[in-house]
Write a protein that holds these residues in place. Sequence first.
Motif, PDB file in Angstrom:
ATOM      1  N   THR A 158       0.832  -1.200   0.000  1.00  0.00           N
ATOM      2  CA  THR A 158       0.000   0.000   0.000  1.00  0.00           C
ATOM      3  C   THR A 158       0.868   1.252   0.000  1.00  0.00           C
ATOM      4  OG1 THR A 158      -1.741  -1.192   1.190  1.00  0.00           O
ATOM      5  CG2 THR A 158      -1.876   1.214   1.155  1.00  0.00           C
ATOM      6  N   SER A 159       1.931   1.242   0.782  1.00  0.00           N
ATOM      7  CA  SER A 159       2.849   2.383   0.799  1.00  0.00           C
ATOM      8  C   SER A 159       3.452   2.610  -0.583  1.00  0.00           C
ATOM      9  CB  SER A 159       3.974   2.147   1.815  1.00  0.00           C
ATOM     10  OG  SER A 159       3.457   2.043   3.121  1.00  0.00           O
ATOM     11  N   THR A 160       3.710   1.529  -1.292  1.00  0.00           N
ATOM     12  CA  THR A 160       4.262   1.642  -2.641  1.00  0.00           C
ATOM     13  C   THR A 160       3.242   2.266  -3.591  1.00  0.00           C
ATOM     14  OG1 THR A 160       5.609  -0.322  -2.218  1.00  0.00           O
ATOM     15  CG2 THR A 160       5.392   0.373  -4.498  1.00  0.00           C
ATOM     16  N   LEU A 161       1.986   1.847  -3.488  1.00  0.00           N
ATOM     17  CA  LEU A 161       0.930   2.419  -4.328  1.00  0.00           C
ATOM     18  C   LEU A 161       0.713   3.895  -3.997  1.00  0.00           C
ATOM     19  CD1 LEU A 161      -1.703  -0.483  -4.314  1.00  0.00           C
ATOM     20  CD2 LEU A 161      -0.002   0.046  -6.067  1.00  0.00           C
ATOM     21  N   VAL A 162       0.773   4.229  -2.717  1.00  0.00           N
ATOM     22  CA  VAL A 162       0.647   5.632  -2.309  1.00  0.00           C
ATOM     23  C   VAL A 162       1.765   6.463  -2.935  1.00  0.00           C
ATOM     24  CG1 VAL A 162       0.815   7.221  -0.350  1.00  0.00           C
ATOM     25  CG2 VAL A 162      -0.598   5.158  -0.164  1.00  0.00           C
ATOM     26  N   GLU A 163       2.977   5.942  -2.937  1.00  0.00           N
ATOM     27  CA  GLU A 163       4.113   6.657  -3.512  1.00  0.00           C
ATOM     28  C   GLU A 163       3.937   6.840  -5.019  1.00  0.00           C
ATOM     29  OE1 GLU A 163       7.671   8.795  -3.108  1.00  0.00           O
ATOM     30  OE2 GLU A 163       6.184   8.088  -1.659  1.00  0.00           O
ATOM     31  N   ILE A 164       3.378   5.847  -5.690  1.00  0.00           N
ATOM     32  CA  ILE A 164       3.100   5.984  -7.129  1.00  0.00           C
ATOM     33  C   ILE A 164       2.155   7.157  -7.366  1.00  0.00           C
ATOM     34  CG2 ILE A 164       1.920   4.894  -9.080  1.00  0.00           C
ATOM     35  CD1 ILE A 164       2.963   2.191  -8.005  1.00  0.00           C
ATOM     36  N   ALA A 165       1.085   7.231  -6.548  1.00  0.00           N
ATOM     37  CA  ALA A 165       0.110   8.323  -6.704  1.00  0.00           C
ATOM     38  C   ALA A 165       0.736   9.682  -6.411  1.00  0.00           C
ATOM     39  CB  ALA A 165      -1.089   8.071  -5.787  1.00  0.00           C
ATOM     40  N   ARG A 166       1.586   9.752  -5.403  1.00  0.00           N
ATOM     41  CA  ARG A 166       2.232  11.022  -5.057  1.00  0.00           C
ATOM     42  C   ARG A 166       3.183  11.496  -6.150  1.00  0.00           C
ATOM     43  NH1 ARG A 166       3.681   9.539   1.232  1.00  0.00           N
ATOM     44  NH2 ARG A 166       1.664  10.101   2.154  1.00  0.00           N
ATOM     45  N   ARG A 167       3.877  10.559  -6.777  1.00  0.00           N
ATOM     46  CA  ARG A 167       4.835  10.911  -7.823  1.00  0.00           C
ATOM     47  C   ARG A 167       4.143  11.340  -9.123  1.00  0.00           C
ATOM     48  NH1 ARG A 167       9.997   8.183  -7.279  1.00  0.00           N
ATOM     49  NH2 ARG A 167      10.457   8.092  -5.027  1.00  0.00           N
ATOM     50  N   ASN A 168       2.844  11.057  -9.233  1.00  0.00           N
ATOM     51  CA  ASN A 168       2.103  11.341 -10.469  1.00  0.00           C
ATOM     52  C   ASN A 168       0.817  12.112 -10.147  1.00  0.00           C
ATOM     53  OD1 ASN A 168       3.615   9.512 -12.625  1.00  0.00           O
ATOM     54  ND2 ASN A 168       3.422   8.316 -10.741  1.00  0.00           N
ATOM     55  N   PRO A 169       0.931  13.344  -9.659  1.00  0.00           N
ATOM     56  CA  PRO A 169      -0.229  14.103  -9.172  1.00  0.00           C
ATOM     57  C   PRO A 169      -1.248  14.452 -10.254  1.00  0.00           C
ATOM     58  CG  PRO A 169       1.720  15.510  -9.279  1.00  0.00           C
ATOM     59  CD  PRO A 169       2.190  14.110  -9.504  1.00  0.00           C
ATOM     60  N   GLN A 170      -0.858  14.435 -11.536  1.00  0.00           N
ATOM     61  CA  GLN A 170      -1.791  14.765 -12.612  1.00  0.00           C
ATOM     62  C   GLN A 170      -2.569  13.541 -13.100  1.00  0.00           C
ATOM     63  OE1 GLN A 170      -2.177  17.988 -13.210  1.00  0.00           O
ATOM     64  NE2 GLN A 170      -0.558  18.239 -11.664  1.00  0.00           N
ATOM     65  N   THR A 171      -2.179  12.376 -12.646  1.00  0.00           N
ATOM     66  CA  THR A 171      -2.856  11.141 -13.056  1.00  0.00           C
ATOM     67  C   THR A 171      -4.069  10.903 -12.173  1.00  0.00           C
ATOM     68  OG1 THR A 171      -0.768  10.162 -13.797  1.00  0.00           O
ATOM     69  CG2 THR A 171      -2.593   8.653 -13.405  1.00  0.00           C
ATOM     70  N   ARG A 172      -5.193  10.585 -12.787  1.00  0.00           N
ATOM     71  CA  ARG A 172      -6.434  10.302 -12.041  1.00  0.00           C
ATOM     72  C   ARG A 172      -6.505   8.798 -11.781  1.00  0.00           C
ATOM     73  NH1 ARG A 172     -10.634  12.670 -16.191  1.00  0.00           N
ATOM     74  NH2 ARG A 172      -9.320  11.284 -17.467  1.00  0.00           N
ATOM     75  N   PHE A 173      -6.253   8.410 -10.532  1.00  0.00           N
ATOM     76  CA  PHE A 173      -6.223   6.995 -10.156  1.00  0.00           C
ATOM     77  C   PHE A 173      -7.564   6.557  -9.565  1.00  0.00           C
ATOM     78  CE2 PHE A 173      -1.717   8.181  -9.922  1.00  0.00           C
ATOM     79  CZ  PHE A 173      -1.093   7.094 -10.530  1.00  0.00           C
ATOM     80  N   LEU A 174      -7.917   5.305  -9.821  1.00  0.00           N
ATOM     81  CA  LEU A 174      -9.011   4.634  -9.115  1.00  0.00           C
ATOM     82  C   LEU A 174      -8.405   3.437  -8.399  1.00  0.00           C
ATOM     83  CD1 LEU A 174     -12.002   4.035  -8.439  1.00  0.00           C
ATOM     84  CD2 LEU A 174     -12.111   2.721 -10.572  1.00  0.00           C
ATOM     85  N   TYR A 175      -8.537   3.416  -7.063  1.00  0.00           N
ATOM     86  CA  TYR A 175      -8.007   2.310  -6.256  1.00  0.00           C
ATOM     87  C   TYR A 175      -9.172   1.416  -5.840  1.00  0.00           C
ATOM     88  CZ  TYR A 175      -5.968   0.018  -2.098  1.00  0.00           C
ATOM     89  OH  TYR A 175      -5.547  -0.887  -1.161  1.00  0.00           O
ATOM     90  N   LEU A 176      -9.168   0.164  -6.309  1.00  0.00           N
ATOM     91  CA  LEU A 176     -10.217  -0.795  -5.971  1.00  0.00           C
ATOM     92  C   LEU A 176      -9.741  -1.664  -4.814  1.00  0.00           C
ATOM     93  CD1 LEU A 176     -11.444  -1.894  -9.526  1.00  0.00           C
ATOM     94  CD2 LEU A 176     -12.519  -0.272  -7.949  1.00  0.00           C
ATOM     95  N   ALA A 177     -10.396  -1.505  -3.670  1.00  0.00           N
ATOM     96  CA  ALA A 177      -9.997  -2.204  -2.447  1.00  0.00           C
ATOM     97  C   ALA A 177     -10.831  -3.464  -2.253  1.00  0.00           C
ATOM     98  CB  ALA A 177     -10.152  -1.286  -1.245  1.00  0.00           C
ATOM     99  N   PHE A 178     -10.350  -4.329  -1.378  1.00  0.00           N
ATOM    100  CA  PHE A 178     -10.978  -5.637  -1.155  1.00  0.00           C
ATOM    101  C   PHE A 178     -12.239  -5.533  -0.306  1.00  0.00           C
ATOM    102  CE2 PHE A 178     -11.110  -9.752   1.220  1.00  0.00           C
ATOM    103  CZ  PHE A 178     -11.347 -10.579   0.131  1.00  0.00           C
ATOM    104  N   ASN A 179     -12.235  -4.649   0.693  1.00  0.00           N
ATOM    105  CA  ASN A 179     -13.404  -4.522   1.567  1.00  0.00           C
ATOM    106  C   ASN A 179     -13.488  -3.103   2.134  1.00  0.00           C
ATOM    107  OD1 ASN A 179     -11.582  -4.408   3.801  1.00  0.00           O
ATOM    108  ND2 ASN A 179     -11.561  -6.636   3.922  1.00  0.00           N
ATOM    109  N   LYS A 180     -14.560  -2.831   2.875  1.00  0.00           N
ATOM    110  CA  LYS A 180     -14.801  -1.494   3.408  1.00  0.00           C
ATOM    111  C   LYS A 180     -13.712  -1.042   4.374  1.00  0.00           C
ATOM    112  CE  LYS A 180     -19.855  -1.511   3.041  1.00  0.00           C
ATOM    113  NZ  LYS A 180     -21.137  -1.437   3.807  1.00  0.00           N
ATOM    114  N   ALA A 181     -13.188  -1.982   5.163  1.00  0.00           N
ATOM    115  CA  ALA A 181     -12.149  -1.621   6.130  1.00  0.00           C
ATOM    116  C   ALA A 181     -10.908  -1.092   5.416  1.00  0.00           C
ATOM    117  CB  ALA A 181     -11.792  -2.832   6.990  1.00  0.00           C
TER     118      ALA A 181
END
Length: 473
Positions: free
Chosen positions: A35-58
Amino acid sequence: MSELTAEQQAIVECASNLPRGRILKIEACAGSGKTSTLVEIARRNPQTRFLYLAFNKAIVQEAKTRFPPNVKIFTTHGLAYLWYAYTYGQARLRTLSPGLKAIELKAILPEASPAELSRALSVFRQFCISGTQELPLEAQKIWQAMLQGKLPLTHDFYLKLWQLEGSPRFRNHDCIMLDEAQDTNAVTLALFLDNDCSKIVVGDSHQGIYGFRGAMNALQQIPADHSLHLSCSFRSVQPILDRANYFLQHFAADRAHFKPMTSRAIADRLAPGCAILARTNAALVKQLIEIAPAELPRYRLLRPAQSIFSLPLSVLALREGNLSAIKPDCAWIKSFKSASSLSAYAAETADPELNSSLNLIDEWGPQLLDVYAKALPLHSNTQASIDLATAHCAKGLEWRRVTLCRDFPDLKNEYKHLRSRGRQNKKQGMTAEEFAQELNLYYVAITRAGSELQDFSPNERTYARRRKKPEAS
């Protein structure tokens, strides 16, 4: 985040240069900071519109506190829910059912036997979690009845309906991240792939533990353009990982390609707390029975007692003729005239949850009511120092010290049966799919521990002997 490992850096760089329509696949071991790695990807690419599909509500709630604003976070069911509400209205969503029971189909299939009802429901469920668009003949009456409001609406139904009718999808996003891909079902995979966004799929093939719900390992199904690994664990010390490595290297189907895990854990940053993890609800009940009343304040149930005891107590109520004591979520049990007819139904339909509850009643009888009363306050016990959970419930969590109950299967013995059956056509033991799920579940249970693991399962004996004789076959 702190300094990236070489593996994390390679992933962030690859994701940052991923063209539209291309797929990056990440095999991430337990506690590897995916998850930290995915967060870093999003931070490095602020102009990219990401959709993160999670496994459950938690996971959704936790992810919302970590990802930057250019990431929208949902479960797949959450997106389908919003689409259904917009398309069909909110009314039916207020009476959602967690899942149909075969007996509930009597209203639309009055002439069918219990086995036929069970078969029809199984075909319907399989269609709902499949990627296909062709409705099987056996499921058509159920599908139409649910569509018309003659049967309770289920979560799997509206997700499947979204796949069949909801188009276009994901047009407001540039890249989709699919987390926990090892526990994806075919309909979710179809939704994930049916668009021209760039895609990042991440998971751990050896944490796939929901095959009994129809889950599949998307990491093996998706033809990725780039495949990378996260093999360093920040959660567990090396002795814990050595045990996990051993069982995967000796018994996993893909052991020839398995990349052993190494520890990057820092002692003073390990998760606190203790947990006792069981394979089954029945073993949790036995743990509760063995706890002395004076010791109860030390324990917490990770799931409400109602969710653990609802079905067995409803079965007990039917057996005792006290229909008013049947829990609301088990109201379907009232359709049976006696406990013997329920037992016959359980045997004919091979319902594992129901058969497990019947076995509990046979062993403990009315004593379960006392155990239930003992368990009721434990879910909200914030002063507890020891958590009680099944291994399935513990997925995604971590503690410094973990104790495993005796009810995990003997993996070495089951593996021998599996190989013997393959050579000699014997019928004892698990199927290959069942064995893989049990191996994965044991791996999940092991890797909840940060620095201490006490294993009362038969696998402790296997591992202890192998440590003494590493050269033995």
